[in-house]
Design an enzyme around this catalytic site. Structure first.
Site, PDB file in Angstrom:
ATOM      1  CG  ASP A   1      -1.734   1.220   1.200  1.00 42.24           C
ATOM      2  OD1 ASP A   1      -2.728   1.039   0.480  1.00 42.24           O
ATOM      3  OD2 ASP A   1      -1.672   2.086   2.125  1.00 42.24           O
TER       4      ASP A   1
ATOM      5  CD  GLU B   1      -3.818   1.470  -3.048  1.00 42.59           C
ATOM      6  OE1 GLU B   1      -4.843   1.528  -2.905  1.00 42.59           O
ATOM      7  OE2 GLU B   1      -2.818   1.875  -2.145  1.00 42.59           O
TER       8      GLU B   1
ATOM      9  CG  ASP C   1      -1.334   2.826   5.548  1.00 44.61           C
ATOM     10  OD1 ASP C   1      -2.442   3.193   5.076  1.00 44.61           O
ATOM     11  OD2 ASP C   1      -0.276   3.490   5.977  1.00 44.61           O
TER      12      ASP C   1
END
Ligand SMILES: [Zn+2]
Length: 427
Positions: A199, A287, A369
């Site tokens: 992340d 992501e 996170d």
């Protein structure tokens, strides 16, 4: 495989003069060609291609005595400027037709002296050896670091220099060599089967959870924030200087040096983090951040610009590929932060200020996170990514989570309504 090698140049006064002259010629060629294109566009709604421009230039430079200085510079720098303009015009059209990602591009603009970056590109015979680089017309110029590594690869027939781009950044000249390399990509990663979900954050650059359940964090270099006070003071001082004065020129140079220094600290931090991740893990799952979209959000913009998310993702892409690994990106709409990594329930809302993820379904409490990174890790483990080729986008096929012994009271995954709906949306 195309790579770039960048070296700072250690210019003697005559090298400096040569670089300035070439950069000026390159700018002149761009402006000259742009004027020609605009002229034709106004009359015929079309412009000249790079090849046309080169031909026009070759007649004009001999016919017009005002252009007699052209021979002082390598002929490549004019040609490359025409090529650049050709590409910019092409990008402008693509952007207009919606075929190009990112911000809408305007029509190419004239380049003004002292505004924008001084730069030029040279093709032809470019060599490097020891602590030097040899450029067409400019000859041998000393470099601040050794170019030996690249020279060795060229001597071994594993690399070939395609072009050299010389740019000035904060009073220093740099050469960036575009190199075509035969880099043997290993069949498999040195640590096969290793996976990490990462992340990207504001406070911490990278928060990762790997297949062994370890949490790995990389604090960002935060170079911009650290240097911000100095930068702010320097820019305020700069604003007080009278335009056109010697002091203003010197303070502008000081400001530029500060910016350049911060940028290099940042790049260094990003390189270290991405090399570590690509070396240790075969599969890195991240992501798909809409970086352009996020940068529009003013409050986040500084922090994101500082950390360089886009650069980080790009580096991860090629570094994993070099080592026989891969970078997998989760689909843009995969809610990695809002999903519970324990039971798969998806929250409707999660404010950015909420640093801890608390699940109402299973009672999981985790760092925001870490929770997101764990979801990305599971995404790879679910097998969904096998649908995609290297660097493909992953959509969760089944939001099945089977985390071993995470928190007590974790129900079996894939049983909540939200997870089922997600599955339906993905198919
Ligand atoms: Zn939960």
């Amino acid at each position: 495989m195309k790579t770039a090698f960048r070296y700072a140049l250690d210019c003697r006064p005559r090298d400096e003069r040569g670089c300035r002259s070439h950069a000026g010629a390159s700018r002149f060629a761009w402006n000259w060609a742009l004027a020609k294109c605009k002229e034709r566009y106004a009359a015929e709604r079309k412009w000249y291609s790079g090849v046309d421009l080169h031909r026009l230039w070759n007649t004009a430079k001999k016919a017009d005595p005002a252009l007699a200085w052209w021979g002082e510079n390598s002929k490549c720098c004019y040609q490359e400027a025409f090529r650049n303009l050709d590409r910019s015009l092409g990008d402008f059209i693509k952007s207009k037709k919606g075929l190009r990602k990112g911000k809408k591009l305007g029509f190419p603009k004239f380049k003004k002296r002292g505004k924008g970056k001084d730069s030029f590109r040279l093709t032809g015979t470019v060599r490097c050896e020891g602590n030097t680089v040899t450029l067409p017309r400019l000859g041998v110029i000393a470099t601040c670091e050794s170019t030996g590594k690249l020279a060795g690869r060229i001597a071994g027939g594993r690399a070939r220099i395609l072009s050299a781009t010389v740019t000035r950044s904060a009073q220093r000249w740099f050469v960036s060599l575009t190199v075509e390399e035969d880099r043997p990509v290993p069949e498999r990663h040195a640590r096969p089967g290793t996976v990490i979900g990462i992340d990207l954050g504001i406070k911490t650059l990278v928060t990762g959870v790997d297949d062994a359940g370890r949490v790995i964090t990389v604090p960002g270099p935060r170079a911009l924030r650290a240097g911000l006070r100095r930068l702010r003071r320097a820019s305020r001082a700069h604003a007080r200087k009278r335009p056109g004065s010697g002091r203003r020129r010197r303070s502008a140079a000081r400001l530029a040096r500060l910016h350049a220094r911060i940028a290099s600290i940042r790049a260094d931090g990003l390189h270290k983090a991405t090399s570590m991740l690509a070396g240790r893990y075969q599969t890195v799952v991240a992501e798909d951040l809409n970086v352009a979209g996020m940068a529009r959000n003013r409050r986040l913009a500084r922090a994101i610009g500082d950390q360089g998310f886009g650069t980080l993702r790009r580096m991860l892409g090629y570094k994993t590929a070099w080592r026989g690994g891969r970078l997998v990106t989760a689909g843009r709409f995969y809610p990695s932060s809002k999903t519970c990594s324990g039971c798969g329930a998806v929250k409707a809302k999660l404010a950015l200020s909420e640093r801890t993820y608390t699940c109402e379904h299973c009672g999981l409490v985790a760092d925001r996170d870490v929770n997101a990174a764990r979801n990305l890790l599971f995404l790879a483990a679910s097998g969904a990514e096998s649908l995609n080729a290297r660097e493909g986008t992953v959509r969760p096929r089944t939001a099945r989570h089977a985390p071993p012994n995470l928190e007590p009271g974790t129900p079996p995954g894939g049983k909540t309504g939200t997870a089922a709906r997600q599955q339906a949306a993905a198919t």
